[in-house]
Scaffold this active site. Sequence first.
Site, mmCIF file in Angstrom:
data_model
loop_
_atom_site.group_PDB
_atom_site.id
_atom_site.type_symbol
_atom_site.label_atom_id
_atom_site.label_comp_id
_atom_site.label_asym_id
_atom_site.label_seq_id
_atom_site.Cartn_x
_atom_site.Cartn_y
_atom_site.Cartn_z
ATOM 1 N N CYS A 18 -5.566 8.174 8.689
ATOM 2 C CA CYS A 18 -5.885 7.695 10.039
ATOM 3 C C CYS A 18 -5.468 8.735 11.073
ATOM 4 O O CYS A 18 -4.410 9.351 10.955
ATOM 5 C CB CYS A 18 -5.144 6.388 10.312
ATOM 6 S SG CYS A 18 -5.831 5.002 9.401
ATOM 7 N N ARG A 23 -0.554 15.193 12.298
ATOM 8 C CA ARG A 23 0.131 14.859 11.040
ATOM 9 C C ARG A 23 0.254 16.121 10.181
ATOM 10 O O ARG A 23 -0.379 16.256 9.139
ATOM 11 C CB ARG A 23 -0.630 13.753 10.299
ATOM 12 C CG ARG A 23 -0.731 12.470 11.107
ATOM 13 C CD ARG A 23 -1.421 11.348 10.377
ATOM 14 N NE ARG A 23 -0.529 10.588 9.530
ATOM 15 C CZ ARG A 23 -0.904 9.514 8.829
ATOM 16 N NH1 ARG A 23 -2.145 9.093 8.872
ATOM 17 N NH2 ARG A 23 -0.034 8.867 8.087
ATOM 18 N N ASP A 38 3.801 1.277 12.182
ATOM 19 C CA ASP A 38 2.614 0.578 11.676
ATOM 20 C C ASP A 38 2.507 -0.847 12.223
ATOM 21 O O ASP A 38 1.455 -1.474 12.104
ATOM 22 C CB ASP A 38 2.637 0.529 10.138
ATOM 23 C CG ASP A 38 2.285 1.871 9.524
ATOM 24 O OD1 ASP A 38 1.807 2.765 10.260
ATOM 25 O OD2 ASP A 38 2.488 2.040 8.308
ATOM 26 N N ARG A 65 -9.083 -0.079 4.388
ATOM 27 C CA ARG A 65 -8.183 0.895 3.737
ATOM 28 C C ARG A 65 -6.894 0.234 3.289
ATOM 29 O O ARG A 65 -6.280 0.667 2.323
ATOM 30 C CB ARG A 65 -7.791 2.011 4.725
ATOM 31 C CG ARG A 65 -8.910 2.862 5.180
ATOM 32 C CD ARG A 65 -8.384 3.885 6.149
ATOM 33 N NE ARG A 65 -7.784 4.945 5.363
ATOM 34 C CZ ARG A 65 -7.951 6.236 5.586
ATOM 35 N NH1 ARG A 65 -8.668 6.619 6.611
ATOM 36 N NH2 ARG A 65 -7.402 7.124 4.826
ATOM 37 N N LYS A 109 0.831 -1.217 0.000
ATOM 38 C CA LYS A 109 0.000 0.000 0.000
ATOM 39 C C LYS A 109 0.861 1.260 0.000
ATOM 40 O O LYS A 109 0.657 2.167 -0.801
ATOM 41 C CB LYS A 109 -0.899 0.013 1.237
ATOM 42 C CG LYS A 109 -1.610 1.333 1.480
ATOM 43 C CD LYS A 109 -2.517 1.281 2.676
ATOM 44 C CE LYS A 109 -1.896 1.706 3.975
ATOM 45 N NZ LYS A 109 -1.610 3.148 4.101
ATOM 46 N N ASN A 110 1.839 1.301 0.894
ATOM 47 C CA ASN A 110 2.596 2.551 1.031
ATOM 48 C C ASN A 110 3.583 2.785 -0.107
ATOM 49 O O ASN A 110 4.143 3.873 -0.217
ATOM 50 C CB ASN A 110 3.301 2.603 2.389
ATOM 51 C CG ASN A 110 2.324 2.888 3.513
ATOM 52 O OD1 ASN A 110 1.138 3.120 3.271
ATOM 53 N ND2 ASN A 110 2.797 2.866 4.746
HETATM 54 C C1 UD1 Z 1 3.772 7.282 6.313
HETATM 55 C C2 UD1 Z 1 2.926 6.050 6.122
HETATM 56 C C3 UD1 Z 1 2.397 5.553 7.455
HETATM 57 C C4 UD1 Z 1 3.538 5.356 8.437
HETATM 58 C C5 UD1 Z 1 4.420 6.601 8.525
HETATM 59 C C6 UD1 Z 1 5.667 6.399 9.364
HETATM 60 C C7 UD1 Z 1 1.955 6.278 3.908
HETATM 61 C C8 UD1 Z 1 0.750 6.549 3.088
HETATM 62 N N1 UD1 Z 1 1.800 6.373 5.239
HETATM 63 O O1 UD1 Z 1 2.932 8.303 6.841
HETATM 64 O O2 UD1 Z 1 1.734 4.309 7.223
HETATM 65 O O3 UD1 Z 1 3.005 5.080 9.715
HETATM 66 O O4 UD1 Z 1 4.849 6.991 7.206
HETATM 67 O O5 UD1 Z 1 6.405 5.326 8.895
HETATM 68 O O6 UD1 Z 1 3.024 5.976 3.399
HETATM 69 N N2 UD1 Z 1 5.837 15.206 10.491
HETATM 70 C C9 UD1 Z 1 5.844 16.565 10.733
HETATM 71 N N3 UD1 Z 1 5.733 17.424 9.660
HETATM 72 C C10 UD1 Z 1 5.632 16.967 8.381
HETATM 73 C C11 UD1 Z 1 5.635 15.586 8.141
HETATM 74 C C12 UD1 Z 1 5.731 14.707 9.217
HETATM 75 O O7 UD1 Z 1 5.932 17.014 11.885
HETATM 76 O O8 UD1 Z 1 5.544 17.799 7.455
HETATM 77 C C13 UD1 Z 1 5.951 14.255 11.619
HETATM 78 C C14 UD1 Z 1 4.640 13.497 11.884
HETATM 79 O O9 UD1 Z 1 3.789 14.222 12.715
HETATM 80 C C15 UD1 Z 1 5.127 12.210 12.519
HETATM 81 C C16 UD1 Z 1 6.471 11.986 11.844
HETATM 82 O O10 UD1 Z 1 6.870 13.238 11.275
HETATM 83 O O11 UD1 Z 1 5.312 12.386 13.900
HETATM 84 C C17 UD1 Z 1 6.470 10.904 10.780
HETATM 85 O O12 UD1 Z 1 5.528 11.190 9.804
HETATM 86 P P1 UD1 Z 1 5.722 10.716 8.281
HETATM 87 O O13 UD1 Z 1 6.911 9.839 8.166
HETATM 88 O O14 UD1 Z 1 5.635 11.937 7.433
HETATM 89 O O15 UD1 Z 1 4.429 9.818 8.065
HETATM 90 P P2 UD1 Z 1 3.439 9.816 6.827
HETATM 91 O O16 UD1 Z 1 4.189 10.063 5.568
HETATM 92 O O17 UD1 Z 1 2.244 10.636 7.138
#
Ligand code: UD1
Length: 401
Positions: free
Chosen positions: A99, A104, A288, A380, A5-6
């Site tokens: 989710c 986020r 995850d 999902r 998925k990711n």
């Molecule tokens: C992706 C995955 C999700 C997984 C996560 C961490 C997808 C669709 N989703 O989510 O399944 O759990 O990686 O491996 O691929 N953060 C900020 N600012 C930003 C971006 C992130 O503060 O602009 C913080 C977030 O709040 C969080 C951390 O960084 O605490 C990690 O987030 P991130 O790696 O960006 O997760 P996602 O890409 O949303």
Amino acid sequence: MQGSKNAVLPMMAAAVLSEEPCVIENCPDITDVHAMAEVIQETGAGAVLEGHRLILSGRDVHSGQIEGKKAGEIRASVLLLGALLARTGQACMDYPGGCSIGSRPVNYHLQAFRQMGAEVSEEENCIRCVSRDRLHGASIKLPFPSVGATENILLAAVRADGTTWIQNAAREPEIVEFCGFLKKMGAGIEGEGTSHIVIQGRKKLRGITWKLGTDRIAFLTYAMMVAGCGGDCFFSLGETHPSKEVSILAKLGCELNFEKQGVRVLQKGRPKSIANICTGPYPGFPTDGQSLIMAVLTKSSGISMIEEGVFDNRFRMIHQLHKMGANIDYVSNHACITGVTKLHGADVSADDLRSGAGLLIAGAMADGETIVTKEHFIQRGYEDVVEKMRQISLQASYGAT
Ligand code: UD1
């Protein structure tokens, strides 16, 4: 085993970067893929899932404006900001959803676009990014190795003018696979899988066919059922080697036999407790997988500790596990799980995708009937989850999933 998925979601965003069609084989038939398809269709792009074959076409992309509310339902819609900026010079859409596992924000993504020459404004219900000229390369240091921000920068940079450096980039296997996809399209990328990725922008990218790798979290989910319930099951993994996931199974007491196309997981008694699990960016234990292992540890032979190191709202499942007789205490992002000999069935409710999967595992481990509601969260990310669980439970000795 279903495709990742990711990995597929950023590839769907990448399809708008090329005028030529892209085909993704082994695509999972899950609601996040359907939602992302609806979102990219708003740009004029084509996205059709035929069985497990996803056909994407960026030829008719005419707009960077995404009006509908669908973008607000999934997290990966945010990746269209980078892709559309690179393709059309503008991107405007609702804040991404996904989710609710913690705050986020998308500040790292937006800051990177600004560094690449875009004007970015945030309005009440919309993010607007505009670039009058072609985006230019930049040196970007991420404060945290965010998966989404790394992908978004890649999407913007592969068609930007010049070179982009990402420092503190995410190193997840899905990033490596995504970079492989972009490179096949003709992108100039080096360093994927390390913290330092270098991207050489290109004017054009071509259409390709790609066979998606196995979803390591889906594998972990089904393997955790074996770890929690006991049994013996072969998992077909193709070319994918989820080493982190496999090593945690060994810590739970599973015997693992690697075969040519996958791994056999054998669990004889109760799962073992694990003194200290801390989730973190790759190569740390995946956030995850945290709900999945917590479910298994409820029946372990001792006391286990989990620290959630990525998201701040991933312990809501604990209240549901309490209804089933689990002994778990937690403070902030630290949980202490004292294994019990029995869980009992209960009516429980998923709070997000992975907590839903964790409750399925707990339900399989419990005596009596468990009813899991809000199953739309589970759909999902999991294809045919009930059928796969049935295969594992019925054919634990010979089954292949
Ligand atoms: C992706 C995955 C999700 C997984 C996560 C961490 C997808 C669709 N989703 O989510 O399944 O759990 O990686 O491996 O691929 N953060 C900020 N600012 C930003 C971006 C992130 O503060 O602009 C913080 C977030 O709040 C969080 C951390 O960084 O605490 C990690 O987030 P991130 O790696 O960006 O997760 P996602 O890409 O949303």
